[in-house]
Design a protein around this motif. Sequence first.
Motif, PDB file in Angstrom:
ATOM      1  N   TYR A 175       0.842  -1.194   0.000  1.00 22.45           N
ATOM      2  CA  TYR A 175       0.000   0.000   0.000  1.00 22.45           C
ATOM      3  C   TYR A 175       0.875   1.240   0.000  1.00 22.45           C
ATOM      4  CZ  TYR A 175       0.994   0.414   5.018  1.00 22.45           C
ATOM      5  OH  TYR A 175       1.621   0.547   6.223  1.00 22.45           O
ATOM      6  N   ARG A 176       0.253   2.351  -0.364  1.00 21.84           N
ATOM      7  CA  ARG A 176       0.923   3.645  -0.398  1.00 21.84           C
ATOM      8  C   ARG A 176      -0.004   4.679   0.207  1.00 21.84           C
ATOM      9  NH1 ARG A 176      -0.011   7.991  -3.639  1.00 21.84           N
ATOM     10  NH2 ARG A 176       1.708   9.414  -4.050  1.00 21.84           N
ATOM     11  N   CYS A 177       0.583   5.610   0.960  1.00 26.60           N
ATOM     12  CA  CYS A 177      -0.220   6.666   1.571  1.00 26.60           C
ATOM     13  C   CYS A 177       0.613   7.944   1.607  1.00 26.60           C
ATOM     14  CB  CYS A 177      -0.642   6.273   2.984  1.00 26.60           C
ATOM     15  SG  CYS A 177      -1.542   7.553   3.878  1.00 26.60           S
ATOM     16  N   ARG A 178       0.034   9.049   1.204  1.00 29.21           N
ATOM     17  CA  ARG A 178       0.709  10.352   1.297  1.00 29.21           C
ATOM     18  C   ARG A 178       0.179  11.080   2.518  1.00 29.21           C
ATOM     19  NH1 ARG A 178       2.718  14.458  -3.169  1.00 29.21           N
ATOM     20  NH2 ARG A 178       4.305  12.865  -3.043  1.00 29.21           N
ATOM     21  N   ILE A 179       1.087  11.489   3.394  1.00 33.13           N
ATOM     22  CA  ILE A 179       0.698  12.208   4.606  1.00 33.13           C
ATOM     23  C   ILE A 179       1.213  13.638   4.524  1.00 33.13           C
ATOM     24  CG2 ILE A 179       0.740  10.095   5.987  1.00 33.13           C
ATOM     25  CD1 ILE A 179       3.347  11.259   7.258  1.00 33.13           C
ATOM     26  N   ASP A 180       0.526  14.524   5.188  1.00 32.44           N
ATOM     27  CA  ASP A 180       0.936  15.924   5.282  1.00 32.44           C
ATOM     28  C   ASP A 180       1.631  16.147   6.622  1.00 32.44           C
ATOM     29  OD1 ASP A 180      -0.190  16.585   2.807  1.00 32.44           O
ATOM     30  OD2 ASP A 180      -2.165  16.873   3.707  1.00 32.44           O
ATOM     31  N   VAL A 181       2.832  16.692   6.564  1.00 32.49           N
ATOM     32  CA  VAL A 181       3.567  17.077   7.774  1.00 32.49           C
ATOM     33  C   VAL A 181       3.300  18.560   7.995  1.00 32.49           C
ATOM     34  CG1 VAL A 181       5.816  17.202   8.895  1.00 32.49           C
ATOM     35  CG2 VAL A 181       5.323  15.344   7.284  1.00 32.49           C
ATOM     36  N   PRO A 182       2.549  18.928   9.036  1.00 33.03           N
ATOM     37  CA  PRO A 182       2.159  20.333   9.213  1.00 33.03           C
ATOM     38  C   PRO A 182       3.367  21.229   9.459  1.00 33.03           C
ATOM     39  CG  PRO A 182       0.832  18.865  10.603  1.00 33.03           C
ATOM     40  CD  PRO A 182       1.975  18.057  10.081  1.00 33.03           C
ATOM     41  N   ALA A 183       3.235  22.493   9.069  1.00 31.04           N
ATOM     42  CA  ALA A 183       4.274  23.477   9.355  1.00 31.04           C
ATOM     43  C   ALA A 183       4.442  23.613  10.860  1.00 31.04           C
ATOM     44  CB  ALA A 183       3.901  24.829   8.741  1.00 31.04           C
ATOM     45  N   GLY A 184       5.678  23.674  11.313  1.00 31.09           N
ATOM     46  CA  GLY A 184       5.961  23.799  12.736  1.00 31.09           C
ATOM     47  C   GLY A 184       6.198  22.480  13.432  1.00 31.09           C
ATOM     48  N   THR A 185       6.171  21.359  12.692  1.00 34.39           N
ATOM     49  CA  THR A 185       6.412  20.054  13.303  1.00 34.39           C
ATOM     50  C   THR A 185       7.853  19.970  13.793  1.00 34.39           C
ATOM     51  OG1 THR A 185       4.766  19.000  11.867  1.00 34.39           O
ATOM     52  CG2 THR A 185       6.382  17.570  12.911  1.00 34.39           C
ATOM     53  N   ARG A 186       8.024  19.454  15.013  1.00 36.78           N
ATOM     54  CA  ARG A 186       9.348  19.408  15.620  1.00 36.78           C
ATOM     55  C   ARG A 186       9.918  17.992  15.606  1.00 36.78           C
ATOM     56  NH1 ARG A 186      10.534  23.971  18.787  1.00 36.78           N
ATOM     57  NH2 ARG A 186       8.831  25.480  18.838  1.00 36.78           N
ATOM     58  N   HIS A 187      11.195  17.909  15.889  1.00 30.32           N
ATOM     59  CA  HIS A 187      11.881  16.617  15.938  1.00 30.32           C
ATOM     60  C   HIS A 187      11.280  15.746  17.047  1.00 30.32           C
ATOM     61  CE1 HIS A 187      15.240  13.796  15.608  1.00 30.32           C
ATOM     62  NE2 HIS A 187      15.267  13.787  16.923  1.00 30.32           N
ATOM     63  N   THR A 190       5.080  12.745  16.845  1.00 30.55           N
ATOM     64  CA  THR A 190       4.451  11.590  16.202  1.00 30.55           C
ATOM     65  C   THR A 190       3.145  12.027  15.558  1.00 30.55           C
ATOM     66  OG1 THR A 190       5.418  10.050  17.809  1.00 30.55           O
ATOM     67  CG2 THR A 190       3.541   9.270  16.537  1.00 30.55           C
ATOM     68  N   LEU A 191       3.005  11.723  14.282  1.00 26.00           N
ATOM     69  CA  LEU A 191       1.778  11.999  13.545  1.00 26.00           C
ATOM     70  C   LEU A 191       0.953  10.714  13.485  1.00 26.00           C
ATOM     71  CD1 LEU A 191       3.317  13.994  10.551  1.00 26.00           C
ATOM     72  CD2 LEU A 191       2.480  14.892  12.727  1.00 26.00           C
ATOM     73  N   HIS A 192      -0.360  10.852  13.618  1.00 31.42           N
ATOM     74  CA  HIS A 192      -1.246   9.688  13.617  1.00 31.42           C
ATOM     75  C   HIS A 192      -2.150   9.735  12.391  1.00 31.42           C
ATOM     76  CE1 HIS A 192      -0.173   8.432  17.747  1.00 31.42           C
ATOM     77  NE2 HIS A 192      -0.032   9.738  17.954  1.00 31.42           N
ATOM     78  N   VAL A 193      -2.165   8.654  11.644  1.00 29.91           N
ATOM     79  CA  VAL A 193      -2.985   8.547  10.434  1.00 29.91           C
ATOM     80  C   VAL A 193      -3.835   7.284  10.553  1.00 29.91           C
ATOM     81  CG1 VAL A 193      -2.996   8.328   7.923  1.00 29.91           C
ATOM     82  CG2 VAL A 193      -1.239   9.716   9.051  1.00 29.91           C
ATOM     83  N   HIS A 194      -5.149   7.457  10.476  1.00 34.26           N
ATOM     84  CA  HIS A 194      -6.073   6.321  10.484  1.00 34.26           C
ATOM     85  C   HIS A 194      -6.575   6.103   9.069  1.00 34.26           C
ATOM     86  CE1 HIS A 194      -6.166   6.237  14.871  1.00 34.26           C
ATOM     87  NE2 HIS A 194      -6.268   7.559  14.839  1.00 34.26           N
ATOM     88  N   ALA A 195      -6.622   4.849   8.648  1.00 32.18           N
ATOM     89  CA  ALA A 195      -7.015   4.567   7.278  1.00 32.18           C
ATOM     90  C   ALA A 195      -7.518   3.141   7.149  1.00 32.18           C
ATOM     91  CB  ALA A 195      -5.829   4.785   6.327  1.00 32.18           C
ATOM     92  N   ARG A 196      -8.133   2.894   6.032  1.00 31.48           N
ATOM     93  CA  ARG A 196      -8.532   1.541   5.650  1.00 31.48           C
ATOM     94  C   ARG A 196      -7.814   1.184   4.359  1.00 31.48           C
ATOM     95  NH1 ARG A 196     -12.740  -0.998   8.056  1.00 31.48           N
ATOM     96  NH2 ARG A 196     -14.085   0.197   9.459  1.00 31.48           N
ATOM     97  N   VAL A 197      -7.446  -0.080   4.226  1.00 25.04           N
ATOM     98  CA  VAL A 197      -6.805  -0.554   3.020  1.00 25.04           C
ATOM     99  C   VAL A 197      -7.395  -1.909   2.658  1.00 25.04           C
ATOM    100  CG1 VAL A 197      -4.897  -1.622   4.301  1.00 25.04           C
ATOM    101  CG2 VAL A 197      -4.596  -1.050   1.893  1.00 25.04           C
ATOM    102  N   GLN A 198      -7.650  -2.102   1.379  1.00 25.59           N
ATOM    103  CA  GLN A 198      -8.223  -3.352   0.896  1.00 25.59           C
ATOM    104  C   GLN A 198      -7.108  -4.362   0.667  1.00 25.59           C
ATOM    105  OE1 GLN A 198     -11.519  -4.232   0.520  1.00 25.59           O
ATOM    106  NE2 GLN A 198     -10.607  -6.255   0.222  1.00 25.59           N
ATOM    107  N   GLY A 199      -7.114  -5.437   1.435  1.00 22.99           N
ATOM    108  CA  GLY A 199      -6.154  -6.506   1.236  1.00 22.99           C
ATOM    109  C   GLY A 199      -6.592  -7.409   0.103  1.00 22.99           C
ATOM    110  N   ARG A 200      -5.959  -8.579   0.002  1.00 20.90           N
ATOM    111  CA  ARG A 200      -6.323  -9.482  -1.075  1.00 20.90           C
ATOM    112  C   ARG A 200      -7.616 -10.224  -0.773  1.00 20.90           C
ATOM    113  NH1 ARG A 200      -2.471  -9.536  -4.779  1.00 20.90           N
ATOM    114  NH2 ARG A 200      -0.403  -8.814  -4.185  1.00 20.90           N
ATOM    115  N   VAL A 210       3.558   7.837  12.795  1.00 18.75           N
ATOM    116  CA  VAL A 210       4.683   8.327  12.003  1.00 18.75           C
ATOM    117  C   VAL A 210       5.548   9.227  12.875  1.00 18.75           C
ATOM    118  CG1 VAL A 210       5.369   9.484   9.894  1.00 18.75           C
ATOM    119  CG2 VAL A 210       3.196   8.248   9.967  1.00 18.75           C
ATOM    120  N   SER A 211       6.760   8.773  13.146  1.00 17.85           N
ATOM    121  CA  SER A 211       7.714   9.557  13.935  1.00 17.85           C
ATOM    122  C   SER A 211       8.502  10.470  13.001  1.00 17.85           C
ATOM    123  CB  SER A 211       8.671   8.620  14.684  1.00 17.85           C
ATOM    124  OG  SER A 211       9.658   9.357  15.373  1.00 17.85           O
TER     125      SER A 211
END
Length: 333
Positions: A175-187, A190-200, A210-211
């Motif tokens: 799978y592939r997912c594009r995430i947005d890293v907001p301006a002002g994100t620091r070292h 952790t960003l959290h992305v919830h999603a669904r993906v269709q398996g086989r 995402v760290s």
Amino acid sequence: MTLDESFRELGLSPGSSDADVKVAWRRLAAHWHPDRNASPHALRKIQRINRAVEEIRQWRASGYADLQRTPEAPAGAPEVVVDQQVSITLEEACAGCSRDLHGEVVEDCAECRGSGREARSSMCTRCDGEGRARSHFWFPWLAAGGPCDTCAGRGVVHAACSACSGQGRTRPRKYRCRIDVPAGTRHGETLHVHARVQGRQREHALHLRVSVELQQHDVFRMEADGTVQCAMPVDGFAWMAERWTEVPSPRGLQQMRLRRNALTYRIKGHGLGGADCIVTIEPLFPAELGAEQQLLIDRLIAGNTGARGTAARKRMDAWQAQLAGRIRRQAPP
């Protein structure tokens, strides 16, 4: 050309279907084909359109699945937590950026429920269903009987699952997912992305953690409050003449006028998270003036305190008159 750029070239969103891509290509090709469009940019445009379609076609053929983003954890099946890391530059952290994440979904085989064996069994041909190993001695009573190593003493065997070739799991679905890293994100954030993906075989709920790693910078140094520090050399004569110069900031080069009475300059809002960028300059002068530089200095002096009517000449004449008056008053009678 990236996948997102390919979709934008066709005027489509990344989730568009193959049918949408085909319709968009026909529409754009009919308009931009050089045989129908006299624009000098028509050839380059149709080349970009065809390239965009090819990029999308290769993406579809690669077996990747697009994630269906959800604003929060979807109800239903439990989420699978996946940890990933992205590395960004200071410039990207200040302005915000996007990153493509890749991963795999592996499922238990639905046919054998992960066992790797067919549900139906057959009699073990090695022990004839007795569950004990056959003796190879001439006198069977001399051999100690043991469980059959083929059927493990059960007397029946299960063939390997034909759906998964006995692996118990399906082939990975990428799978592939594009995430947005907001301006002002620091070292370390952790960003959290919830999603669904269709398996086989079924749909999966994913929780991507995402760290963010902030790369070391060779020009800027960041303080704890997001202020960005930068030290740069400038020509000493340009500093004395208060010339304009370009100074770096995380948001790009900025025009700044040098001041003879200042070595530190603040560019508001050009740091991380709305903080400032502070530039410290180091005026550079020659260790010794050469003959040509000496002549130039003499010309500057002649045009400043040496020229009649200038403010510097008037100030110098006043000071010399004041000094001469003091000397006369202190002279003995």
